[in-house]
Design a protein around this motif. Structure first.
Motif, PDB file in Angstrom:
ATOM      1  N   LEU A 154      27.088  47.503 105.100  1.00 61.55           N
ATOM      2  CA  LEU A 154      27.570  46.331 104.393  1.00 61.55           C
ATOM      3  C   LEU A 154      27.541  46.573 102.889  1.00 61.55           C
ATOM      4  O   LEU A 154      26.644  47.250 102.367  1.00 61.55           O
ATOM      5  CB  LEU A 154      26.700  45.117 104.705  1.00 61.55           C
ATOM      6  CG  LEU A 154      26.693  44.590 106.134  1.00 61.55           C
ATOM      7  CD1 LEU A 154      25.698  43.437 106.248  1.00 61.55           C
ATOM      8  CD2 LEU A 154      28.075  44.142 106.561  1.00 61.55           C
ATOM      9  N   ALA A 205      16.772  33.503 103.192  1.00 64.99           N
ATOM     10  CA  ALA A 205      17.475  34.562 102.482  1.00 64.99           C
ATOM     11  C   ALA A 205      17.068  34.528 101.003  1.00 64.99           C
ATOM     12  O   ALA A 205      16.227  33.726 100.588  1.00 64.99           O
ATOM     13  CB  ALA A 205      18.977  34.393 102.633  1.00 64.99           C
ATOM     14  N   GLU A 221      28.168  42.531  98.280  1.00 66.62           N
ATOM     15  CA  GLU A 221      28.878  41.250  98.309  1.00 66.62           C
ATOM     16  C   GLU A 221      28.917  40.637  99.701  1.00 66.62           C
ATOM     17  O   GLU A 221      29.021  39.412  99.845  1.00 66.62           O
ATOM     18  CB  GLU A 221      30.306  41.432  97.785  1.00 66.62           C
ATOM     19  CG  GLU A 221      30.412  41.750  96.310  1.00 66.62           C
ATOM     20  CD  GLU A 221      30.098  43.199  95.985  1.00 66.62           C
ATOM     21  OE1 GLU A 221      29.925  43.516  94.797  1.00 66.62           O
ATOM     22  OE2 GLU A 221      29.999  44.025  96.939  1.00 66.62           O
ATOM     23  N   HIS A 222      28.845  41.466 100.709  1.00 67.46           N
ATOM     24  CA  HIS A 222      28.898  40.969 102.088  1.00 67.46           C
ATOM     25  C   HIS A 222      27.516  40.880 102.741  1.00 67.46           C
ATOM     26  O   HIS A 222      27.419  40.653 103.943  1.00 67.46           O
ATOM     27  CB  HIS A 222      29.825  41.837 102.929  1.00 67.46           C
ATOM     28  CG  HIS A 222      31.271  41.567 102.685  1.00 67.46           C
ATOM     29  ND1 HIS A 222      31.842  40.321 102.857  1.00 67.46           N
ATOM     30  CD2 HIS A 222      32.283  42.378 102.274  1.00 67.46           C
ATOM     31  CE1 HIS A 222      33.134  40.370 102.573  1.00 67.46           C
ATOM     32  NE2 HIS A 222      33.439  41.601 102.210  1.00 67.46           N
ATOM     33  N   GLY A 223      26.453  41.045 101.957  1.00 63.16           N
ATOM     34  CA  GLY A 223      25.135  40.740 102.490  1.00 63.16           C
ATOM     35  C   GLY A 223      24.144  41.862 102.607  1.00 63.16           C
ATOM     36  O   GLY A 223      23.046  41.669 103.149  1.00 63.16           O
ATOM     37  N   VAL A 263      25.157  37.584  93.453  1.00 69.18           N
ATOM     38  CA  VAL A 263      24.774  38.631  94.401  1.00 69.18           C
ATOM     39  C   VAL A 263      23.428  39.198  93.961  1.00 69.18           C
ATOM     40  O   VAL A 263      23.289  39.663  92.830  1.00 69.18           O
ATOM     41  CB  VAL A 263      25.837  39.752  94.439  1.00 69.18           C
ATOM     42  CG1 VAL A 263      25.383  40.891  95.348  1.00 69.18           C
ATOM     43  CG2 VAL A 263      27.181  39.195  94.900  1.00 69.18           C
ATOM     44  N   ARG A 314      22.487  40.794 106.956  1.00 68.56           N
ATOM     45  CA  ARG A 314      22.950  39.418 107.086  1.00 68.56           C
ATOM     46  C   ARG A 314      22.882  39.031 108.560  1.00 68.56           C
ATOM     47  O   ARG A 314      23.035  39.880 109.448  1.00 68.56           O
ATOM     48  CB  ARG A 314      24.379  39.249 106.571  1.00 68.56           C
ATOM     49  CG  ARG A 314      25.435  39.946 107.402  1.00 68.56           C
ATOM     50  CD  ARG A 314      26.844  39.689 106.877  1.00 68.56           C
ATOM     51  NE  ARG A 314      27.273  38.316 107.043  1.00 68.56           N
ATOM     52  CZ  ARG A 314      28.235  37.742 106.314  1.00 68.56           C
ATOM     53  NH1 ARG A 314      28.846  38.437 105.365  1.00 68.56           N
ATOM     54  NH2 ARG A 314      28.568  36.483 106.532  1.00 68.56           N
ATOM     55  N   TRP A 374      29.768  44.730 114.669  1.00 75.03           N
ATOM     56  CA  TRP A 374      28.571  44.515 113.851  1.00 75.03           C
ATOM     57  C   TRP A 374      27.458  45.414 114.365  1.00 75.03           C
ATOM     58  O   TRP A 374      27.158  45.413 115.558  1.00 75.03           O
ATOM     59  CB  TRP A 374      28.125  43.051 113.919  1.00 75.03           C
ATOM     60  CG  TRP A 374      29.198  42.078 113.567  1.00 75.03           C
ATOM     61  CD1 TRP A 374      29.986  41.379 114.437  1.00 75.03           C
ATOM     62  CD2 TRP A 374      29.631  41.713 112.262  1.00 75.03           C
ATOM     63  NE1 TRP A 374      30.877  40.597 113.748  1.00 75.03           N
ATOM     64  CE2 TRP A 374      30.691  40.778 112.409  1.00 75.03           C
ATOM     65  CE3 TRP A 374      29.227  42.077 110.974  1.00 75.03           C
ATOM     66  CZ2 TRP A 374      31.345  40.215 111.328  1.00 75.03           C
ATOM     67  CZ3 TRP A 374      29.882  41.514 109.888  1.00 75.03           C
ATOM     68  CH2 TRP A 374      30.915  40.595 110.067  1.00 75.03           C
ATOM     69  N   HIS A 413      30.428  33.176  99.035  1.00 73.79           N
ATOM     70  CA  HIS A 413      29.001  32.854  99.011  1.00 73.79           C
ATOM     71  C   HIS A 413      28.711  31.927  97.847  1.00 73.79           C
ATOM     72  O   HIS A 413      29.544  31.732  96.961  1.00 73.79           O
ATOM     73  CB  HIS A 413      28.135  34.121  98.918  1.00 73.79           C
ATOM     74  CG  HIS A 413      28.408  34.966  97.723  1.00 73.79           C
ATOM     75  ND1 HIS A 413      29.196  36.087  97.786  1.00 73.79           N
ATOM     76  CD2 HIS A 413      28.009  34.863  96.431  1.00 73.79           C
ATOM     77  CE1 HIS A 413      29.265  36.645  96.595  1.00 73.79           C
ATOM     78  NE2 HIS A 413      28.559  35.909  95.753  1.00 73.79           N
ATOM     79  N   LYS A 446      23.684  35.602 104.330  1.00 74.62           N
ATOM     80  CA  LYS A 446      23.629  36.946 103.758  1.00 74.62           C
ATOM     81  C   LYS A 446      22.240  37.169 103.165  1.00 74.62           C
ATOM     82  O   LYS A 446      21.489  36.232 102.918  1.00 74.62           O
ATOM     83  CB  LYS A 446      24.659  37.085 102.639  1.00 74.62           C
ATOM     84  CG  LYS A 446      26.105  36.884 103.049  1.00 74.62           C
ATOM     85  CD  LYS A 446      26.993  37.027 101.801  1.00 74.62           C
ATOM     86  CE  LYS A 446      28.450  36.819 102.127  1.00 74.62           C
ATOM     87  NZ  LYS A 446      29.307  36.987 100.930  1.00 74.62           N
ATOM     88  N   TRP A 447      21.921  38.447 102.897  1.00 74.59           N
ATOM     89  CA  TRP A 447      20.702  38.828 102.158  1.00 74.59           C
ATOM     90  C   TRP A 447      19.437  38.221 102.782  1.00 74.59           C
ATOM     91  O   TRP A 447      18.570  37.679 102.109  1.00 74.59           O
ATOM     92  CB  TRP A 447      20.821  38.421 100.683  1.00 74.59           C
ATOM     93  CG  TRP A 447      22.135  38.848 100.087  1.00 74.59           C
ATOM     94  CD1 TRP A 447      22.629  40.119 100.004  1.00 74.59           C
ATOM     95  CD2 TRP A 447      23.129  37.998  99.502  1.00 74.59           C
ATOM     96  NE1 TRP A 447      23.868  40.115  99.402  1.00 74.59           N
ATOM     97  CE2 TRP A 447      24.199  38.837  99.094  1.00 74.59           C
ATOM     98  CE3 TRP A 447      23.216  36.620  99.288  1.00 74.59           C
ATOM     99  CZ2 TRP A 447      25.342  38.322  98.476  1.00 74.59           C
ATOM    100  CZ3 TRP A 447      24.353  36.117  98.675  1.00 74.59           C
ATOM    101  CH2 TRP A 447      25.397  36.972  98.284  1.00 74.59           C
TER     102      TRP A 447
END
Length: 210
Positions: A143, A114, A146-148, A35, A152, A89, A31, A165-166
């Protein structure tokens, strides 16, 4: 919790990688920027812009988490050339958001927003695809930050940068406008099967002028 038909296993199906991609074991963290720190009392998911009724719609984190939960089994293709196959997912389908906050008839694109003002533009047809999902879980687990986390966007048929992400919201648009990476030289569409990585590859009509 309702599960979509896309949760059915693809075992036995011949899997093929898009051109230029390599199979990835595990899930690298990639990313731009730091974060963000999740603050549940301040978090909200907004839908705004050219909505059908002209009003915006907002959900708190508790309200968003209570929306219908679905799962899809789909691949993730990163423009850095790795592909992760058959991830499950879980989260809120983009179609659920479209049903709860319909776009105006003239909407052609969306901008997904985001944290830190990051954005990614999508054609409405990509956003409405059956497997497009605001993921809160992967393979049954929440999640990580770090992965959103807390959400995401996953758009399996496009490169992963098209799914930020986010995520904090969606803007309905009546004309296309480039997002963060699309303004910085990445392809406006981002189809991995066409290896649409960079803006210089764009054909007429595939994106607004830089």
């Amino acid at each position: 919790m309702g599960l979509s038909k896309n949760t059915e296993s693809r075992k036995g199906e011949h899997l093929q990688l898009p051109p230029g991609q390599r199979l990835q074991r595990g899930w690298p963290v990639t990313h731009y920027g730091p974060v963000p720190k999740f603050k549940p009392d301040r978090w909200e998911f907004r839908v705004f812009g050219s909505t059908a009724d002209g009003d915006k719609r907002c959900w708190t984190h508790d309200e968003f988490s209570a929306l219908p939960y679905t799962t899809v089994v789909a691949d993730l293709h990163c423009v850095t050339k790795y592909s992760m196959l058959d991830a499950e997912w879980g989260g809120v389908s983009a179609r659920t958001i479209l049903e709860l906050a319909p776009p105006a008839p003239e909407v052609t694109h969306v901008m997904v927003w985001a944290e830190y003002g990051y954005s990614s533009n999508l054609r409405l047809s990509d956003f409405t695809a059956e497997q497009t999902i605001f993921a809160t879980h992967k393979d049954g687990e929440l999640l990580t930050a770090e992965h959103g986390f807390p959400a995401r966007l996953v758009v399996p048929h496009l490169y992963a940068w098209k799914g930020p992400k986010w995520v904090r919201g969606v803007e309905y648009m009546t004309a296309d406008r480039r997002g963060f990476w699309e303004e910085r030289g990445y392809h406006n569409v981002g189809d991995p099967w066409g290896e649409q990585r960079y803006s210089y590859q764009e054909l007429p009509g595939e994106g607004p002028e830089l």
